[in-house]
Motif scaffolding. Sequence first.
Motif, mmCIF file in Angstrom:
data_model
loop_
_atom_site.group_PDB
_atom_site.id
_atom_site.type_symbol
_atom_site.label_atom_id
_atom_site.label_comp_id
_atom_site.label_asym_id
_atom_site.label_seq_id
_atom_site.Cartn_x
_atom_site.Cartn_y
_atom_site.Cartn_z
ATOM 1 N N PHE A 87 0.837 -1.204 0.000
ATOM 2 C CA PHE A 87 0.000 0.000 0.000
ATOM 3 C C PHE A 87 0.873 1.255 0.000
ATOM 4 O O PHE A 87 0.592 2.222 -0.720
ATOM 5 N N ALA A 88 1.938 1.252 0.805
ATOM 6 C CA ALA A 88 2.842 2.403 0.837
ATOM 7 C C ALA A 88 3.468 2.643 -0.531
ATOM 8 O O ALA A 88 3.630 3.792 -0.970
ATOM 9 N N MET A 89 3.806 1.567 -1.237
ATOM 10 C CA MET A 89 4.366 1.702 -2.578
ATOM 11 C C MET A 89 3.334 2.231 -3.569
ATOM 12 O O MET A 89 3.669 2.959 -4.509
ATOM 13 N N LEU A 90 2.074 1.877 -3.378
ATOM 14 C CA LEU A 90 1.008 2.419 -4.229
ATOM 15 C C LEU A 90 0.890 3.925 -4.040
ATOM 16 O O LEU A 90 0.722 4.684 -5.008
ATOM 17 N N VAL A 91 0.995 4.369 -2.777
ATOM 18 C CA VAL A 91 0.954 5.809 -2.501
ATOM 19 C C VAL A 91 2.129 6.513 -3.193
ATOM 20 O O VAL A 91 1.968 7.577 -3.800
ATOM 21 N N LEU A 92 3.306 5.915 -3.112
ATOM 22 C CA LEU A 92 4.478 6.499 -3.770
ATOM 23 C C LEU A 92 4.272 6.584 -5.275
ATOM 24 O O LEU A 92 4.587 7.601 -5.905
ATOM 25 N N LEU A 93 3.737 5.533 -5.874
ATOM 26 C CA LEU A 93 3.533 5.503 -7.324
ATOM 27 C C LEU A 93 2.553 6.594 -7.769
ATOM 28 O O LEU A 93 2.837 7.352 -8.711
ATOM 29 N N VAL A 94 1.416 6.672 -7.109
ATOM 30 C CA VAL A 94 0.402 7.672 -7.481
ATOM 31 C C VAL A 94 0.948 9.085 -7.279
ATOM 32 O O VAL A 94 0.738 9.978 -8.119
ATOM 33 N N SER A 95 1.668 9.306 -6.186
ATOM 34 C CA SER A 95 2.217 10.633 -5.910
ATOM 35 C C SER A 95 3.283 11.013 -6.932
ATOM 36 O O SER A 95 3.380 12.176 -7.342
ATOM 37 N N THR A 96 4.084 10.044 -7.349
ATOM 38 C CA THR A 96 5.097 10.304 -8.369
ATOM 39 C C THR A 96 4.455 10.759 -9.671
ATOM 40 O O THR A 96 4.908 11.716 -10.310
ATOM 41 N N LEU A 97 3.398 10.081 -10.067
ATOM 42 C CA LEU A 97 2.717 10.437 -11.314
ATOM 43 C C LEU A 97 2.015 11.790 -11.223
ATOM 44 O O LEU A 97 1.738 12.412 -12.251
#
Length: 449
Positions: free
Chosen positions: A414-424
């Motif tokens: 889940f933390a990695m999903l947050v990072l991915l969405v925030s990066t985009l």
Amino acid sequence: MIDDPTLKSPSSEAGQKGVTPRQVFMISGLGTALEYYDFIVYGLAAGLVFNTVFFPNSSPLVGTLYAFAAFGTGFFARPVGGIVIGHFGDKLGRRKVLIFTLITMGVSTILIGFVPSYGTIGVGAPILLVVLRLVQGFAAGGEWGGASLFGMENASDRRRGLWGSFTSMGISIGAFVGGGVFAIVSWAAGGDLTGSAWRIPFWLGGLLVIVGLFARLSMPEEEVLESGDVATEAIPAATAIRTRPRAVLAGLGVSYGYNTIAYMGFTFFLSYLTGIGFDSTEVLVGQLVYSAILVVSAPLFAMLSDRVGRRPVMVLGAILMSAWLFIYFPTVDGSTITYVAVAFALTGILTGITQGPIPAFLGEQFPLRMRYSGMSISYQVGAALGGGTASFIATALLVAYDDNPIPVAVYGAFAMLVLLVSTLALPETAGLSTAQINQVESDQPAVRV
């Protein structure tokens, strides 16, 4: 990405003011290494020994939970440090505040080494521990942004990712040295750190800061131009929040995701492994492997981000780490120290994919006049929400699900999903020139540091 004729040759060895990579590493990387040595040894002690030294009246796992809660308090002081120290870094320059953060961290670390145990003074022991942890967190909150910016602001336009990653290297070097000292002390103490042995790394860390201080004192004073002077910003943090809310919020998400995974690797994995039967010396060897790999992987992927862009590298790291978390726990459960070392090595490679580009990626979201403050707010709030709670939440999930690590893997994914969405959500910045990044709303000329 934007093609800009002002971009310098990638083969250039000197930055914008003739500063060399060696000078930047000594000031940014080495100084951070020594400061984060102090910050990391606390995390190692929390995972290995503080549950019995400061919380002895609980079961081992619950005591570890309390120790990680005390560990997390330092993270919640980091946003305050980022705001206060970032403010003065934007107003007065990087040099003065980076010297201050180094001294503050060193003094608080030495004092932690002298805190009596719970058996000596009772509840006053964990209270003193938490107070000194708050001071550590305040100093660390101001350190990361200033050290990262010294690297990227002195780099040529095609080397900002690499030079900014010297701070990431410094954090990993500090963790490696801290883990090495703990491993040696643990070996010398026969694996028993509950006496006075755990204090030695703290005493040594405070003295090592003196080395970093000499490097920081050699740091050049910044040149501030009158046109567009950064000092004209009354409150740079408020300006960053008002004019760049997306950069602040998305940067917070990037930081949350990265710090969650990084501190699971630095602290939670250690306590997890001791819980399934490995002794502290074996676990620290694995942590040494993790830190050593990060020293190499972070700059490599930062350099890749200089070529292909920050966002593709960050997204790749998020996807691969999410998948790896579901493989890590079956790999180490019931295995040998060899498999543990390999698992830590792979974790270090995957963590480095996101760790390397972050300093430049977040710093490039803000112009010079508000950069230290804006970058520090987004990163340190994210670090508090992610790194400050990661080990506590992961341990609580183990307690709630009868030592089943799969919910922990879901949490990390889940933390990695947050990072991915925030990066985009952030714009690609690797192809912008320094002048373009520093351009402000009123079209004032760019300023130099």
